[in-house]
Design a protein around this motif. Sequence first.
Motif, short mmCIF file in Angstrom:
data_model
loop_
_atom_site.label_atom_id
_atom_site.label_comp_id
_atom_site.label_asym_id
_atom_site.label_seq_id
_atom_site.Cartn_x
_atom_site.Cartn_y
_atom_site.Cartn_z
N ARG A 107 7.02 4.13 17.88
CA ARG A 107 7.79 3.78 16.69
C ARG A 107 7.76 2.28 16.42
NH1 ARG A 107 10.85 8.33 15.06
NH2 ARG A 107 11.47 9.68 16.77
N ARG A 108 6.98 1.56 17.26
CA ARG A 108 6.87 0.09 17.12
C ARG A 108 8.25 -0.57 17.13
NH1 ARG A 108 2.02 -1.52 13.00
NH2 ARG A 108 0.40 -1.33 14.57
N ASN A 109 9.09 -0.07 18.05
CA ASN A 109 10.43 -0.65 18.18
C ASN A 109 10.48 -1.61 19.34
OD1 ASN A 109 11.60 0.78 16.08
ND2 ASN A 109 12.00 2.54 17.37
N TYR A 110 11.43 -2.53 19.26
CA TYR A 110 11.70 -3.40 20.39
C TYR A 110 13.16 -3.26 20.74
CZ TYR A 110 11.24 -7.21 23.65
OH TYR A 110 11.21 -7.94 24.80
N TYR A 111 13.42 -2.69 21.95
CA TYR A 111 14.79 -2.54 22.43
C TYR A 111 14.92 -3.27 23.76
CZ TYR A 111 15.59 1.09 18.93
OH TYR A 111 15.72 1.77 17.76
N SER A 112 15.74 -4.28 23.77
CA SER A 112 15.92 -5.07 25.00
C SER A 112 16.47 -4.21 26.12
CB SER A 112 16.91 -6.22 24.74
OG SER A 112 16.48 -6.98 23.65
N LYS A 113 17.37 -3.29 25.78
CA LYS A 113 17.98 -2.44 26.81
C LYS A 113 16.91 -1.56 27.48
CE LYS A 113 21.80 0.68 27.86
NZ LYS A 113 21.02 1.28 28.93
N ARG A 114 16.01 -1.04 26.65
CA ARG A 114 14.94 -0.19 27.20
C ARG A 114 14.07 -1.02 28.14
NH1 ARG A 114 11.06 3.90 23.79
NH2 ARG A 114 10.01 4.83 25.58
N LEU A 115 13.77 -2.26 27.69
CA LEU A 115 12.94 -3.15 28.51
C LEU A 115 13.63 -3.42 29.84
CD1 LEU A 115 10.53 -5.10 28.84
CD2 LEU A 115 11.91 -6.84 27.72
N LEU A 116 14.91 -3.76 29.77
CA LEU A 116 15.66 -4.10 30.98
C LEU A 116 15.76 -2.91 31.93
CD1 LEU A 116 17.24 -6.39 32.25
CD2 LEU A 116 19.29 -5.57 31.13
N ASP A 117 16.12 -1.75 31.38
CA ASP A 117 16.23 -0.54 32.22
C ASP A 117 14.91 -0.23 32.89
OD1 ASP A 117 18.48 1.32 29.98
OD2 ASP A 117 18.87 -0.16 31.56
N THR A 118 13.82 -0.41 32.14
CA THR A 118 12.50 -0.08 32.69
C THR A 118 12.11 -1.07 33.77
OG1 THR A 118 11.86 0.80 30.52
CG2 THR A 118 10.10 0.37 32.08
N ILE A 119 12.36 -2.36 33.53
CA ILE A 119 12.01 -3.37 34.53
C ILE A 119 12.81 -3.15 35.81
CG2 ILE A 119 12.13 -5.84 35.10
CD1 ILE A 119 11.54 -6.42 32.14
N LEU A 120 14.09 -2.84 35.65
CA LEU A 120 14.93 -2.58 36.83
C LEU A 120 14.38 -1.40 37.63
CD1 LEU A 120 18.54 -3.09 35.37
CD2 LEU A 120 17.41 -4.47 37.11
N PHE A 121 13.97 -0.37 36.91
CA PHE A 121 13.42 0.81 37.59
C PHE A 121 12.12 0.44 38.32
CE2 PHE A 121 12.33 5.04 38.61
CZ PHE A 121 10.99 5.20 38.32
N LEU A 122 11.23 -0.26 37.62
CA LEU A 122 9.93 -0.61 38.23
C LEU A 122 10.14 -1.48 39.47
CD1 LEU A 122 7.88 -1.35 34.97
CD2 LEU A 122 7.58 0.58 36.52
N ASP A 123 11.08 -2.41 39.39
CA ASP A 123 11.36 -3.28 40.54
C ASP A 123 11.89 -2.46 41.72
OD1 ASP A 123 12.46 -6.26 38.68
OD2 ASP A 123 10.47 -5.52 39.26
N SER A 124 12.67 -1.41 41.40
CA SER A 124 13.30 -0.64 42.48
C SER A 124 12.28 0.23 43.23
CB SER A 124 14.42 0.23 41.91
OG SER A 124 13.88 1.30 41.17
N ILE A 125 11.16 0.54 42.58
CA ILE A 125 10.21 1.45 43.24
C ILE A 125 8.95 0.74 43.74
CG2 ILE A 125 10.94 3.51 41.97
CD1 ILE A 125 8.20 2.94 40.33
N ARG A 126 8.86 -0.56 43.46
CA ARG A 126 7.61 -1.29 43.70
C ARG A 126 7.18 -1.25 45.17
NH1 ARG A 126 5.67 -4.03 39.52
NH2 ARG A 126 7.62 -4.35 38.42
N GLU A 127 8.17 -1.30 46.05
CA GLU A 127 7.84 -1.33 47.48
C GLU A 127 7.30 0.01 47.96
OE1 GLU A 127 10.99 -4.11 49.50
OE2 GLU A 127 10.43 -2.49 50.88
#
Lengths: 190, 247
Positions: A122-142
Amino acid sequence: MNQRSRPIKLRFRDSYITTPRLPISKDWMIRVLNSLKGQKIALLVDREGSTDPFKSFIDTLIETFQELGCLDSGKIYYFDNAPCRYLFTKSGLTKPIHIDQALNNIKNIQDLVIISDAGAARRNYYSKRLLDTILFLDSIREAHKCYWLNPVPGFQWKYSTAEDIAKHVDMISLDIAGLERFASTINVSS
Amino acid sequence: MDLYIRKVWSRPDIVVSQIIRFERSFGPDAFRLACHCSVLPAITPELVNLININFLGGYNINPIHEANFLLSDACRPLFLHQMYMVEPISREVLLEELQDLPKISWKRPFEIAEFLWYYLESSPHKNSEIFPVYWYQYKLLYFTALAYLDPNTAVLEIEELLKSAIDNSSNCRVSEQGVCELFALLSDPLFATNLIDTYHDLYINTHLLARIEMEETDGIAKELKGLPSDIKYTIYPEILKHIEHKL
């Protein structure tokens, strides 16, 4: 179509194609991903409304992974927009499971594949989505090597959340070249 | 006299700017695909794909534009997904634009209607996955194909459907408002019918029914008096009893 008593004669053509065509056919998917045969992955699939036009394509990809023996039962979860507190075990976003429990179920699988448009559809930019996704990626990186398959081509990620999420994960377009890159990358790292 | 149900449709100026924005964002290929898909008032990802394959194969349109159209302001997803309603005014604007596309003849909407008919007739097992849930959308697609290919039969069957909806027949799964909307969406191709009296009956009765449904019956008498004298119509008894005191 039972209301009419007489059929309509085709005037413009003898017939029409009624079998839909995927951006990548299943045969091609199997050919490209064949090197992953037997290699175990876990899948997280975005089922939010913006991925709905890609449903057949994504479902065919999931089937391909299953047929190649990459995807065991219980190793596929679904989410809405971003993997947050709950994931879902059914593709209709039902049967929720706490994310910690889901991650515990896949803790022995090295390769985690996320299939999502990351906001590019949808070519949207949602900061919350970005933040939630980054937090998730950081939590599983190890625990996991993470790959992101995006059904929207790269030229449409610009100015959407996908553009920024791609800075935090290996995001790959779901086209033939992208799928080939995914297959070779996941093989190298395993 | 515009059909009253159009009052709940979007404003044309807003729709036009949305369509311009769509073309600027995604380019002429996406716009061409959108114009073709607009023949259908309800659409699925599969139908968009098949329209692309059958009518735009030579343009090699990137499949992402199928999603771009479905996710645009021109389409509204329905609850269980995999079915979208094309916004009526967007549809009208895109249908106009379809006729103006280079190398597209006036026959193109009829060709797409013929494809739709072929699709609905030839794939009953596929249709059964979606259409029992989306019965109204199925009727819309059926009547869209019929309106272009056989408008005479279409007006007769829509008249039957309308009377059945008004009588609250248990077999009729389309509401009165649904039939009003259906007729409004297809009034252009239906106008080609030879059964012009039946067409006018449908036009007037769906118009009046929409006014009754929206509880806006003031001014009906004046409106009907203002119609050209050559338009002959009959108001259905069930509708007449709701507005008799206003005439």
